[in-house]
Write a protein that holds these residues in place. Structure first.
Motif, PDB file in Angstrom:
ATOM      1  N   UNK A  45       0.739  -1.243   0.143  1.00  0.00           N
ATOM      2  CA  UNK A  45       0.154   0.005  -0.170  1.00  0.00           C
ATOM      3  C   UNK A  45       0.911   1.395  -0.240  1.00  0.00           C
ATOM      4  N   UNK A  46       0.601   2.116  -0.813  1.00  0.00           N
ATOM      5  CA  UNK A  46       1.395   3.487  -0.869  1.00  0.00           C
ATOM      6  C   UNK A  46       0.171   4.557  -0.040  1.00  0.00           C
ATOM      7  N   UNK A  47       0.633   5.130   0.907  1.00  0.00           N
ATOM      8  CA  UNK A  47       0.117   6.018   1.779  1.00  0.00           C
ATOM      9  C   UNK A  47       0.692   7.439   1.212  1.00  0.00           C
ATOM     10  N   UNK A  48       0.071   8.265   0.424  1.00  0.00           N
ATOM     11  CA  UNK A  48       0.368   9.515  -0.235  1.00  0.00           C
ATOM     12  C   UNK A  48       0.340  10.474   0.770  1.00  0.00           C
ATOM     13  N   UNK A  49       1.401  11.310   0.949  1.00  0.00           N
ATOM     14  CA  UNK A  49       1.341  12.312   1.933  1.00  0.00           C
ATOM     15  C   UNK A  49       1.525  13.663   1.302  1.00  0.00           C
ATOM     16  N   UNK A 108       8.271  15.906   4.839  1.00  0.00           N
ATOM     17  CA  UNK A 108       8.193  15.877   6.489  1.00  0.00           C
ATOM     18  C   UNK A 108       7.087  15.185   6.725  1.00  0.00           C
ATOM     19  N   UNK A 109       5.849  15.232   6.245  1.00  0.00           N
ATOM     20  CA  UNK A 109       4.542  14.466   6.749  1.00  0.00           C
ATOM     21  C   UNK A 109       4.977  13.023   6.342  1.00  0.00           C
ATOM     22  N   UNK A 110       5.464  12.818   5.352  1.00  0.00           N
ATOM     23  CA  UNK A 110       5.865  11.262   4.795  1.00  0.00           C
ATOM     24  C   UNK A 110       6.907  10.704   5.920  1.00  0.00           C
ATOM     25  N   UNK A 156      -3.031   9.968   5.643  1.00  0.00           N
ATOM     26  CA  UNK A 156      -2.684  10.356   4.175  1.00  0.00           C
ATOM     27  C   UNK A 156      -3.584  10.948   3.312  1.00  0.00           C
ATOM     28  N   UNK A 157      -3.332  11.600   2.238  1.00  0.00           N
ATOM     29  CA  UNK A 157      -4.124  12.265   1.396  1.00  0.00           C
ATOM     30  C   UNK A 157      -4.939  11.194   0.611  1.00  0.00           C
TER      31      UNK A 157
END
Length: 84
Positions: free
Chosen positions: A4-8, A12-14, A67-68
């Protein structure tokens, strides 16, 4: 293997997201968002194994990090957006 890719919203947030996941024992890799799924050509995401996604989402909710978008990366290289 499925990831899974959690888009940030930022690097910094990532990094904060990955650190929160590492604190609960989940391996998380900060990487650039693949061009195929990036709407603006840049961005960062956190890559998490599919077997840890449920625990990862709970840990992020507890840390108030959201995440976005979330995408599934299949073994064949295809992506699908996941609605949470």
């Amino acid at each position: 293997m499925v990831y899974y890719l959690l888009i940030c919203r930022s690097l910094t947030y990532a990094q904060r997201t990955a650190k929160a996941l590492e604190r609960v024992g989940i391996t998380a890799i900060v990487t650039k968002v693949p061009q195929v799924i990036s709407s603006d050509g840049c961005g960062y995401c956190v890559k998490v194994s599919a077997k840890h996604i449920s625990n990862a989402l709970v840990a992020l909710k507890n840390a108030e990090l959201y995440p976005i978008k979330v995408f599934v990366l299949y073994a064949d290289g295809n992506y699908n957006e996941v609605t949470l």
